[in-house]
Design an enzyme around this catalytic site. Sequence first.
Site, PDB file in Angstrom:
ATOM      1  N   CYS A  23      -2.941  -2.846   8.539  1.00 26.04           N
ATOM      2  CA  CYS A  23      -2.675  -1.504   9.066  1.00 26.04           C
ATOM      3  C   CYS A  23      -2.183  -1.616  10.517  1.00 26.04           C
ATOM      4  CB  CYS A  23      -3.934  -0.643   8.998  1.00 26.04           C
ATOM      5  SG  CYS A  23      -4.765  -0.694   7.397  1.00 26.04           S
ATOM      6  N   CYS A  79       0.820  -1.217   0.000  1.00 24.41           N
ATOM      7  CA  CYS A  79       0.000   0.000   0.000  1.00 24.41           C
ATOM      8  C   CYS A  79       0.852   1.265   0.000  1.00 24.41           C
ATOM      9  CB  CYS A  79      -0.955   0.007   1.193  1.00 24.41           C
ATOM     10  SG  CYS A  79      -0.111   0.082   2.787  1.00 24.41           S
TER      11      CYS A  79
HETATM   12 FE1  FES Z   1      -1.668   0.680   4.244  1.00 22.33          FE
HETATM   13 FE2  FES Z   1      -3.607   0.940   6.084  1.00 22.33          FE
HETATM   14  S1  FES Z   1      -3.830   0.832   3.907  1.00 22.33           S
HETATM   15  S2  FES Z   1      -1.465   0.757   6.383  1.00 22.33           S
END
Ligand code: FES
Length: 167
Positions: A109, A36
């Site tokens: 996360c 991400c």
């Molecule tokens: Fe990457 Fe939450 S989407 S840490």
Amino acid sequence: MSDDQTQSIEAASKNPKNLGEMENADAVGTVGRSDCGDMLRMWVKFKEEDGRKVIDRATFQTFGCQTAIAVASVATEMIRGKTASEALSMSGEELSSALGPLPPMKIHCAQLVEDALRSALDPASSIAEASIPALGQTSQTGPTLADQITPKSGKVKITLLPKAPTP
Ligand code: FES
């Protein structure tokens, strides 16, 4: 995700506790997720309490999602008063427990926060960047996350949040 949980994550991320660099930290850990692109750095300061070396305070900075900010906020509160090994024994699920169970797509996360803590506190960990000096010694605070970001092309706007107040 339930409405209650959405509200608690929103509340924790809008008014995060322990946000910002810490001068004279005893340990610093930084991690990032390639999937991400989020990054999180955690600073930890220890104190002596009843003959034990316990976490006095932890702060964080992140280029991360709302859930990562909320988890880092509650986790930095939760680990106060714990030894390094007690804090290291906590999973991302435990560190985020004040927010309720996270949905599957948000578990990573909380893992980001757990990994940052592990990076700071466990020098032997494969993700660790920092070691824990003895009390009285301090490690370098290190550059901020913003210092480490170099735009490769075009313009990048970075909004810096205020430093956490010194107790
Ligand atoms: Fe990457 Fe939450 S989407 S840490």
